[in-house]
Design a protein around this motif. Structure first.
Motif, PDB file in Angstrom:
ATOM      1  N   ILE A   1      41.832  21.455  43.563  1.00 21.06           N
ATOM      2  CA  ILE A   1      41.608  22.301  42.397  1.00 21.06           C
ATOM      3  C   ILE A   1      42.456  21.773  41.243  1.00 21.06           C
ATOM      4  CG2 ILE A   1      41.829  24.630  41.449  1.00 21.06           C
ATOM      5  CD1 ILE A   1      41.471  25.709  44.287  1.00 21.06           C
ATOM      6  N   ILE A   2      41.814  21.487  40.114  1.00 20.97           N
ATOM      7  CA  ILE A   2      42.545  20.989  38.954  1.00 20.97           C
ATOM      8  C   ILE A   2      42.215  21.856  37.737  1.00 20.97           C
ATOM      9  CG2 ILE A   2      42.560  18.645  39.853  1.00 20.97           C
ATOM     10  CD1 ILE A   2      40.424  17.927  37.814  1.00 20.97           C
ATOM     11  N   SER A   3      42.958  21.652  36.676  1.00 22.19           N
ATOM     12  CA  SER A   3      42.809  22.503  35.495  1.00 22.19           C
ATOM     13  C   SER A   3      41.791  21.928  34.514  1.00 22.19           C
ATOM     14  CB  SER A   3      44.158  22.652  34.789  1.00 22.19           C
ATOM     15  OG  SER A   3      44.559  21.415  34.224  1.00 22.19           O
ATOM     16  N   LYS A   4      41.264  22.810  33.701  1.00 23.79           N
ATOM     17  CA  LYS A   4      40.372  22.395  32.617  1.00 23.79           C
ATOM     18  C   LYS A   4      41.112  21.489  31.644  1.00 23.79           C
ATOM     19  CE  LYS A   4      37.188  24.366  29.182  1.00 23.79           C
ATOM     20  NZ  LYS A   4      36.670  25.636  28.584  1.00 23.79           N
ATOM     21  N   ALA A   5      42.406  21.744  31.462  1.00 29.04           N
ATOM     22  CA  ALA A   5      43.202  20.916  30.556  1.00 29.04           C
ATOM     23  C   ALA A   5      43.301  19.475  31.052  1.00 29.04           C
ATOM     24  CB  ALA A   5      44.595  21.514  30.396  1.00 29.04           C
TER      25      ALA A   5
ATOM     26  N   ASP B   1      36.596  29.144  37.628  1.00 27.38           N
ATOM     27  CA  ASP B   1      36.750  30.174  36.607  1.00 27.38           C
ATOM     28  C   ASP B   1      36.860  29.454  35.266  1.00 27.38           C
ATOM     29  OD1 ASP B   1      39.456  29.298  36.392  1.00 27.38           O
ATOM     30  OD2 ASP B   1      40.074  30.727  37.929  1.00 27.38           O
ATOM     31  N   ALA B   2      37.319  30.133  34.253  1.00 25.72           N
ATOM     32  CA  ALA B   2      37.342  29.545  32.910  1.00 25.72           C
ATOM     33  C   ALA B   2      38.343  28.405  32.764  1.00 25.72           C
ATOM     34  CB  ALA B   2      37.655  30.629  31.881  1.00 25.72           C
TER      35      ALA B   2
END
Length: 254
Positions: free
Chosen positions: A64-68, A89-90
Protein backbone atom coordinates in the motif's frame (compact mmCIF):
# COMPACT_ATOMS: atom_id res chain seq x y z
CA UNK A 1 -4.44 -30.38 -39.24
CA UNK A 2 -6.88 -31.08 -42.04
CA UNK A 3 -9.45 -33.89 -42.06
CA UNK A 4 -11.77 -35.36 -44.69
CA UNK A 5 -14.00 -37.11 -42.14
CA UNK A 6 -15.63 -35.81 -38.96
CA UNK A 7 -15.00 -39.07 -37.13
CA UNK A 8 -11.26 -38.88 -37.80
CA UNK A 9 -11.15 -35.26 -36.63
CA UNK A 10 -13.01 -36.09 -33.39
CA UNK A 11 -10.82 -39.10 -32.65
CA UNK A 12 -7.66 -37.03 -33.17
CA UNK A 13 -9.01 -34.30 -30.90
CA UNK A 14 -9.69 -36.86 -28.17
CA UNK A 15 -6.17 -38.25 -28.49
CA UNK A 16 -4.66 -34.77 -28.11
CA UNK A 17 -6.93 -34.03 -25.16
CA UNK A 18 -5.99 -37.26 -23.39
CA UNK A 19 -2.30 -36.60 -23.95
CA UNK A 20 -2.54 -33.08 -22.52
CA UNK A 21 -4.52 -34.30 -19.52
CA UNK A 22 -1.87 -36.95 -18.87
CA UNK A 23 0.91 -34.37 -19.14
CA UNK A 24 -0.91 -32.08 -16.72
CA UNK A 25 -1.38 -34.84 -14.15
CA UNK A 26 2.28 -35.81 -14.43
CA UNK A 27 3.34 -32.20 -13.82
CA UNK A 28 1.07 -31.92 -10.77
CA UNK A 29 2.44 -35.21 -9.45
CA UNK A 30 5.99 -33.91 -9.91
CA UNK A 31 5.07 -30.75 -7.99
CA UNK A 32 3.62 -32.80 -5.14
CA UNK A 33 6.41 -35.35 -4.78
CA UNK A 34 9.57 -33.62 -6.01
CA UNK A 35 9.46 -29.85 -6.53
CA UNK A 36 7.08 -28.85 -3.72
CA UNK A 37 7.22 -25.24 -4.97
CA UNK A 38 5.61 -23.81 -8.14
CA UNK A 39 7.79 -22.25 -10.82
CA UNK A 40 6.95 -18.69 -9.75
CA UNK A 41 8.41 -19.21 -6.27
CA UNK A 42 11.38 -21.13 -7.65
CA UNK A 43 12.20 -18.24 -9.98
CA UNK A 44 11.92 -15.73 -7.14
CA UNK A 45 14.45 -17.74 -5.13
CA UNK A 46 16.81 -18.18 -8.10
CA UNK A 47 16.79 -14.46 -8.85
CA UNK A 48 17.37 -13.52 -5.21
CA UNK A 49 20.34 -15.90 -4.98
CA UNK A 50 21.93 -14.59 -8.18
CA UNK A 51 21.56 -10.93 -7.23
CA UNK A 52 22.81 -11.42 -3.68
CA UNK A 53 25.91 -13.09 -5.15
CA UNK A 54 26.38 -9.97 -7.29
CA UNK A 55 26.39 -7.76 -4.19
CA UNK A 56 22.76 -6.60 -4.22
CA UNK A 57 20.68 -6.34 -1.05
CA UNK A 58 17.09 -7.57 -1.12
CA UNK A 59 14.49 -5.25 0.39
CA UNK A 60 10.80 -5.68 1.23
CA UNK A 61 8.52 -2.64 1.10
CA UNK A 62 4.77 -2.02 1.61
CA UNK A 63 2.19 -2.96 -1.00
CA UNK A 64 0.00 0.00 0.00
CA UNK A 65 1.48 3.34 -1.05
CA UNK A 66 0.31 6.94 -0.94
CA UNK A 67 -1.19 9.08 -3.66
CA UNK A 68 1.62 11.54 -2.98
CA UNK A 69 4.21 8.89 -3.90
CA UNK A 70 2.54 8.33 -7.25
CA UNK A 71 2.38 12.07 -7.82
CA UNK A 72 6.18 12.20 -7.44
CA UNK A 73 6.31 9.70 -10.32
CA UNK A 74 4.19 12.21 -12.33
CA UNK A 75 1.16 9.91 -12.08
CA UNK A 76 -1.52 12.50 -11.39
CA UNK A 77 -5.19 12.36 -12.36
CA UNK A 78 -4.50 13.34 -15.98
CA UNK A 79 -1.82 10.63 -16.42
CA UNK A 80 -2.64 7.56 -18.58
CA UNK A 81 -1.68 5.18 -15.75
CA UNK A 82 -3.88 6.87 -13.13
CA UNK A 83 -7.05 5.07 -14.24
CA UNK A 84 -5.26 1.71 -14.01
CA UNK A 85 -4.50 2.13 -10.29
CA UNK A 86 -6.47 0.20 -7.65
CA UNK A 87 -7.43 2.93 -5.17
CA UNK A 88 -8.23 1.99 -1.57
CA UNK A 89 -9.41 5.48 -0.66
CA UNK A 90 -8.69 9.08 -1.63
CA UNK A 91 -5.07 8.94 -0.47
CA UNK A 92 -3.92 5.30 -0.72
CA UNK A 93 -3.64 2.66 -3.41
CA UNK A 94 -2.12 -0.73 -4.20
CA UNK A 95 1.24 -0.08 -5.78
CA UNK A 96 1.26 -0.28 -9.60
CA UNK A 97 5.08 -0.38 -9.58
CA UNK A 98 7.99 -0.87 -7.15
CA UNK A 99 9.88 2.32 -8.04
CA UNK A 100 8.33 4.80 -5.54
CA UNK A 101 9.40 2.74 -2.53
CA UNK A 102 12.87 2.10 -3.96
CA UNK A 103 13.34 5.83 -4.54
CA UNK A 104 12.37 6.41 -0.91
CA UNK A 105 14.93 3.87 0.31
CA UNK A 106 17.63 5.41 -1.87
CA UNK A 107 17.04 8.79 -0.26
CA UNK A 108 17.89 7.39 3.17
CA UNK A 109 20.52 4.83 2.19
CA UNK A 110 22.60 7.43 0.36
CA UNK A 111 23.31 8.95 3.81
CA UNK A 112 24.10 5.60 5.41
CA UNK A 113 25.95 3.48 2.85
CA UNK A 114 28.88 4.04 0.53
CA UNK A 115 28.11 4.11 -3.18
CA UNK A 116 27.33 2.28 -5.33
CA UNK A 117 24.15 1.26 -3.49
CA UNK A 118 22.70 -1.95 -4.95
CA UNK A 119 19.21 -3.00 -3.88
CA UNK A 120 16.42 -5.08 -5.39
CA UNK A 121 12.86 -6.05 -4.56
CA UNK A 122 10.61 -8.89 -5.69
CA UNK A 123 6.95 -8.15 -4.99
CA UNK A 124 3.39 -7.98 -6.22
CA UNK A 125 2.10 -4.99 -8.18
CA UNK A 126 -1.47 -4.20 -9.25
CA UNK A 127 -2.84 -2.54 -12.38
CA UNK A 128 -6.19 -2.60 -14.11
CA UNK A 129 -4.58 -3.99 -17.25
CA UNK A 130 -6.43 -4.76 -20.44
CA UNK A 131 -7.40 -8.41 -20.28
CA UNK A 132 -5.48 -10.71 -22.58
CA UNK A 133 -3.03 -13.56 -22.80
CA UNK A 134 -0.09 -11.33 -21.75
CA UNK A 135 -1.67 -9.11 -19.09
CA UNK A 136 -2.53 -9.52 -15.42
CA UNK A 137 -4.20 -7.28 -12.86
CA UNK A 138 -1.97 -8.81 -10.16
CA UNK A 139 1.60 -9.57 -11.19
CA UNK A 140 5.04 -10.12 -9.71
CA UNK A 141 7.82 -7.65 -10.43
CA UNK A 142 11.53 -7.67 -9.79
CA UNK A 143 13.33 -4.33 -9.80
CA UNK A 144 17.09 -4.23 -9.41
CA UNK A 145 18.77 -0.85 -9.01
CA UNK A 146 22.22 0.60 -8.58
CA UNK A 147 22.74 4.15 -7.34
CA UNK A 148 26.13 5.74 -7.98
CA UNK A 149 26.98 3.99 -11.25
CA UNK A 150 29.66 5.92 -13.18
CA UNK A 151 28.07 7.72 -16.13
CA UNK A 152 30.20 5.96 -18.72
CA UNK A 153 29.31 2.51 -17.31
CA UNK A 154 25.51 2.82 -17.21
CA UNK A 155 24.68 1.14 -20.53
CA UNK A 156 27.04 -1.75 -19.86
CA UNK A 157 25.59 -2.17 -16.37
CA UNK A 158 22.04 -2.33 -17.71
CA UNK A 159 23.08 -5.03 -20.15
CA UNK A 160 24.72 -6.99 -17.32
CA UNK A 161 21.60 -6.72 -15.16
CA UNK A 162 19.43 -7.96 -18.00
CA UNK A 163 21.81 -10.86 -18.59
CA UNK A 164 21.70 -11.94 -14.93
CA UNK A 165 17.91 -12.03 -14.88
CA UNK A 166 17.48 -13.73 -18.24
CA UNK A 167 20.10 -16.36 -17.42
CA UNK A 168 18.42 -17.13 -14.08
CA UNK A 169 15.08 -17.43 -15.90
CA UNK A 170 16.60 -19.76 -18.51
CA UNK A 171 15.81 -17.53 -21.51
CA UNK A 172 18.26 -17.06 -24.38
CA UNK A 173 18.29 -15.11 -27.66
CA UNK A 174 16.62 -11.98 -26.33
CA UNK A 175 17.08 -8.45 -27.66
CA UNK A 176 17.38 -4.92 -26.28
CA UNK A 177 15.24 -2.14 -27.74
CA UNK A 178 15.14 1.57 -26.93
CA UNK A 179 11.57 2.80 -26.39
CA UNK A 180 9.71 5.77 -24.90
CA UNK A 181 7.87 5.32 -21.56
CA UNK A 182 5.04 7.44 -20.15
CA UNK A 183 6.88 7.55 -16.79
CA UNK A 184 10.60 7.11 -17.40
CA UNK A 185 11.13 8.75 -20.79
CA UNK A 186 13.54 6.72 -22.94
CA UNK A 187 13.87 3.14 -21.73
CA UNK A 188 15.81 0.04 -22.74
CA UNK A 189 13.32 -2.80 -23.16
CA UNK A 190 14.20 -6.48 -23.01
CA UNK A 191 12.36 -8.26 -25.81
CA UNK A 192 11.81 -11.88 -26.79
CA UNK A 193 10.25 -11.67 -30.21
CA UNK A 194 7.30 -9.29 -29.87
CA UNK A 195 6.93 -9.80 -26.10
CA UNK A 196 8.35 -7.21 -23.70
CA UNK A 197 9.85 -8.99 -20.70
CA UNK A 198 11.56 -6.11 -18.92
CA UNK A 199 12.33 -2.42 -19.08
CA UNK A 200 15.41 -0.52 -17.93
CA UNK A 201 16.09 3.15 -17.27
CA UNK A 202 18.98 5.30 -16.09
CA UNK A 203 19.65 8.59 -14.40
CA UNK A 204 20.24 11.47 -13.99
CA UNK A 205 16.53 11.63 -14.71
CA UNK A 206 13.89 14.36 -14.47
CA UNK A 207 12.13 12.42 -11.66
CA UNK A 208 15.22 12.31 -9.44
CA UNK A 209 15.03 15.79 -7.91
CA UNK A 210 11.52 15.12 -6.55
CA UNK A 211 13.05 12.34 -4.43
CA UNK A 212 16.25 14.14 -3.46
CA UNK A 213 18.42 11.93 -5.68
CA UNK A 214 21.35 13.54 -7.51
CA UNK A 215 23.68 10.64 -8.36
CA UNK A 216 23.65 8.70 -11.63
CA UNK A 217 21.90 5.32 -11.48
CA UNK A 218 20.60 2.38 -13.45
CA UNK A 219 17.57 0.19 -12.83
CA UNK A 220 15.66 -2.53 -14.62
CA UNK A 221 12.38 -4.31 -13.92
CA UNK A 222 10.86 -7.58 -15.13
CA UNK A 223 7.50 -9.29 -14.86
CA UNK A 224 8.15 -12.78 -13.51
CA UNK A 225 4.99 -14.33 -14.93
CA UNK A 226 5.93 -13.22 -18.43
CA UNK A 227 9.42 -14.65 -18.00
CA UNK A 228 7.86 -17.99 -17.07
CA UNK A 229 5.34 -17.81 -19.91
CA UNK A 230 8.18 -17.47 -22.41
CA UNK A 231 10.39 -20.08 -20.78
CA UNK A 232 7.63 -22.67 -20.48
CA UNK A 233 6.21 -21.94 -23.92
CA UNK A 234 2.66 -21.41 -22.64
CA UNK A 235 0.05 -19.33 -24.46
CA UNK A 236 -1.45 -17.66 -21.39
CA UNK A 237 0.42 -15.69 -18.72
CA UNK A 238 -2.39 -16.40 -16.25
CA UNK A 239 -1.31 -20.04 -16.06
CA UNK A 240 1.97 -18.98 -14.42
CA UNK A 241 0.46 -16.40 -12.05
CA UNK A 242 -1.08 -16.44 -8.60
CA UNK A 243 -4.24 -18.44 -9.19
CA UNK A 244 -6.87 -20.82 -7.87
CA UNK A 245 -7.60 -22.00 -11.41
CA UNK A 246 -4.05 -23.05 -12.30
CA UNK A 247 -1.33 -24.69 -10.22
CA UNK A 248 2.25 -24.49 -11.57
CA UNK A 249 0.93 -23.92 -15.07
CA UNK A 250 -1.64 -26.74 -15.02
CA UNK A 251 -5.35 -25.95 -15.24
CA UNK A 252 -7.09 -27.77 -12.41
CA UNK A 253 -10.34 -28.63 -14.20
CA UNK A 254 -8.73 -31.53 -16.11
Amino acid sequence: MNFTETSTRDRTFQEVEHRLVSQGKCKLNKLRKLKRRPALLELEAQLANVLCQQGFVQVVTPTIISKASLAKMTISEDHPLFSQVFWLDAKRCLRPMLAPNLYTLWRDLVRLWDKPIRIFEIGTCYRKESQGAQHLNEFTMINLTELGTPLEERHQRLEEMAEWVMAAAGIKDYGLLTESSVVYGDTVDVMKGEVELGSGAMGPHFLDEKWGIFDPWVGIGFGLERLLMIREGTQNVQSMARSITYLDGVRLNI
